[in-house]
Design an enzyme around this catalytic site. Sequence first.
Site, PDB file in Angstrom:
ATOM      1  N   LYS A 114      -0.019  14.143   5.904  1.00 37.13           N
ATOM      2  CA  LYS A 114       0.364  14.193   4.486  1.00 37.13           C
ATOM      3  C   LYS A 114      -0.393  15.285   3.742  1.00 37.13           C
ATOM      4  CE  LYS A 114       2.475   9.731   3.703  1.00 37.13           C
ATOM      5  NZ  LYS A 114       2.500   8.476   2.976  1.00 37.13           N
ATOM      6  N   LYS A 196       9.069  11.667  14.167  1.00 38.18           N
ATOM      7  CA  LYS A 196       9.461  10.336  13.707  1.00 38.18           C
ATOM      8  C   LYS A 196      10.541  10.427  12.622  1.00 38.18           C
ATOM      9  CE  LYS A 196       6.897   8.488  10.255  1.00 38.18           C
ATOM     10  NZ  LYS A 196       6.010   7.723   9.408  1.00 38.18           N
ATOM     11  N   LYS A 199      11.814   8.682   5.786  1.00 39.26           N
ATOM     12  CA  LYS A 199      12.640   8.685   4.582  1.00 39.26           C
ATOM     13  C   LYS A 199      12.337   9.885   3.698  1.00 39.26           C
ATOM     14  CE  LYS A 199       9.560   5.085   2.761  1.00 39.26           C
ATOM     15  NZ  LYS A 199       9.206   3.787   3.159  1.00 39.26           N
TER      16      LYS A 199
HETATM   17  P1  TYM Z   1       6.142   2.692   5.263  1.00 31.79           P
HETATM   18  O1  TYM Z   1       6.617   2.305   3.904  1.00 31.79           O
HETATM   19  O2  TYM Z   1       5.996   4.129   5.591  1.00 31.79           O
HETATM   20  O3  TYM Z   1       7.091   2.071   6.354  1.00 31.79           O
HETATM   21  C1  TYM Z   1       7.410   0.699   6.352  1.00 31.79           C
HETATM   22  C2  TYM Z   1       7.445   0.159   7.766  1.00 31.79           C
HETATM   23  O4  TYM Z   1       8.385   0.891   8.546  1.00 31.79           O
HETATM   24  C3  TYM Z   1       7.780   1.371   9.738  1.00 31.79           C
HETATM   25  N1  TYM Z   1       8.381   2.655  10.103  1.00 31.79           N
HETATM   26  C4  TYM Z   1       8.992   2.897  11.279  1.00 31.79           C
HETATM   27  N2  TYM Z   1       9.200   2.115  12.351  1.00 31.79           N
HETATM   28  C5  TYM Z   1       9.869   2.662  13.392  1.00 31.79           C
HETATM   29  N3  TYM Z   1      10.342   3.941  13.404  1.00 31.79           N
HETATM   30  C6  TYM Z   1      10.153   4.752  12.346  1.00 31.79           C
HETATM   31  N4  TYM Z   1      10.622   5.986  12.355  1.00 31.79           N
HETATM   32  C7  TYM Z   1       9.443   4.243  11.215  1.00 31.79           C
HETATM   33  N5  TYM Z   1       9.103   4.757  10.011  1.00 31.79           N
HETATM   34  C8  TYM Z   1       8.450   3.777   9.351  1.00 31.79           C
HETATM   35  C9  TYM Z   1       6.309   1.520   9.376  1.00 31.79           C
HETATM   36  O5  TYM Z   1       5.490   1.517  10.521  1.00 31.79           O
HETATM   37  C10 TYM Z   1       6.095   0.327   8.492  1.00 31.79           C
HETATM   38  O6  TYM Z   1       5.848  -0.837   9.258  1.00 31.79           O
HETATM   39  N6  TYM Z   1       1.283   1.830   4.987  1.00 31.79           N
HETATM   40  C11 TYM Z   1       2.554   1.187   5.196  1.00 31.79           C
HETATM   41  C12 TYM Z   1       2.885   0.170   4.134  1.00 31.79           C
HETATM   42  C13 TYM Z   1       1.814  -0.851   3.962  1.00 31.79           C
HETATM   43  C14 TYM Z   1       1.512  -1.907   4.859  1.00 31.79           C
HETATM   44  C15 TYM Z   1       0.445  -2.621   4.254  1.00 31.79           C
HETATM   45  C16 TYM Z   1       2.035  -2.298   6.089  1.00 31.79           C
HETATM   46  C17 TYM Z   1       0.984  -0.951   2.906  1.00 31.79           C
HETATM   47  N7  TYM Z   1       0.150  -2.022   3.070  1.00 31.79           N
HETATM   48  C18 TYM Z   1      -0.108  -3.745   4.881  1.00 31.79           C
HETATM   49  C19 TYM Z   1       1.483  -3.437   6.713  1.00 31.79           C
HETATM   50  C20 TYM Z   1       0.428  -4.129   6.111  1.00 31.79           C
HETATM   51  C21 TYM Z   1       3.631   2.251   5.155  1.00 31.79           C
HETATM   52  O7  TYM Z   1       3.453   3.314   4.642  1.00 31.79           O
HETATM   53  O8  TYM Z   1       4.805   1.912   5.617  1.00 31.79           O
END
Ligand code: TYM
Length: 334
Positions: A114, A196, A199
């Site tokens: 990032k 990966k 979004k």
């Molecule tokens: P975020 O918002 O980027 O993504 C949400 C969830 O989607 C999963 N993910 C994917 N899984 C498979 N293939 C992909 N291409 C892919 N892109 C995203 C992410 O691994 C995630 O599970 N930091 C976290 C949000 C968060 C969180 C937490 C998660 C904040 N606090 C506490 C668990 C526990 C995040 O940015 O996810």
Amino acid sequence: MEDKKVLFSAIQPSGILTIGNYLGALRNFKKLQSDYNSIFSVADLHTLTVKQDPAVLRKNTYELTALYIACGINPDESILFAQSHVPCHAELTWILNTVTYPGELSRMTQFKDKSLKHEDNINMGLMDYPVLMASDILLYQTELVPIGADQKQHLELTRDLAIRFNNRFGETFKVPEGYFAKNGARVMSLCEPERKMSKSDANENAFISMNDDPATIVRKFKRAVTDSDNRIVCDENKKGITNLLTIYSAFTDKTIEEAEKEFEGKGYGEFKVRVGEAVADVIEPIRQEKNKLLQSKDYLDSVLKSGAERAQYVAYKTLNKVYKKVGLVPRIRG
Ligand code: TYM
């Protein structure tokens, strides 16, 4: 809460979600929710670590709340809330910051990625992001965290911080485990299958959004990058086809072997259309339901309100324990 283990996960409302978020996270939330005391959060504070348009962020927060419900999260059974509505998250972050070392944060892959992507805005929040995530998880005495593979490193840091705090101040936090989907923990971009699916990708053809209609989904899959040999099999050297097979098998609940067999001798053109149709069959009813829920802001507000009240009750128990352990004098109330 019932006498079950606690499951916690969160998603950032930083844009319209993709099928990566669905397969890596949301789909598993639904599968697991009844076996645990499940808590799901809209991680709005996390999104502020990159520049957001305030009006769009507000809209995305409702979008994600509605999507959680459309994907099968039952807000009466599970707790569904916005992170910023429960102040304990920011408060515990401060305390955990005092047991976190800068080197641990600067070597996080997501921070490095990032920082390259947002060179003009490398702020302290971006670096501290995993500590806020650790607070999210540890506040609820969480035992299971369903996440995609990209969040594994953050979960490992969470575990390290919990263990470090417990060693220094006595048993305070449960040490959580990750839960990763067998198929779909890492969905790759349709245009650059070595990256990966995200979004925030500038190229809209690289991802399938949960807002895409069936025609768009099929069109994007038709354009997906493959290779020049014509075998539909999983292979290290066939990243595009491997990704499509993984997506197909996850959306149809078939094994990779079953999918490979089904497409034996078939051409890439037909295969890609079939993958698109299989995805659209699952996504379209969710999209319709989400759009219906979005018509009712009052309902979504009431879900977030009750979710925050229930979450806060649990979170304060842990925060008060933490404050006491580190030596803060308890505030006299009343
Ligand atoms: P975020 O918002 O980027 O993504 C949400 C969830 O989607 C999963 N993910 C994917 N899984 C498979 N293939 C992909 N291409 C892919 N892109 C995203 C992410 O691994 C995630 O599970 N930091 C976290 C949000 C968060 C969180 C937490 C998660 C904040 N606090 C506490 C668990 C526990 C995040 O940015 O996810």
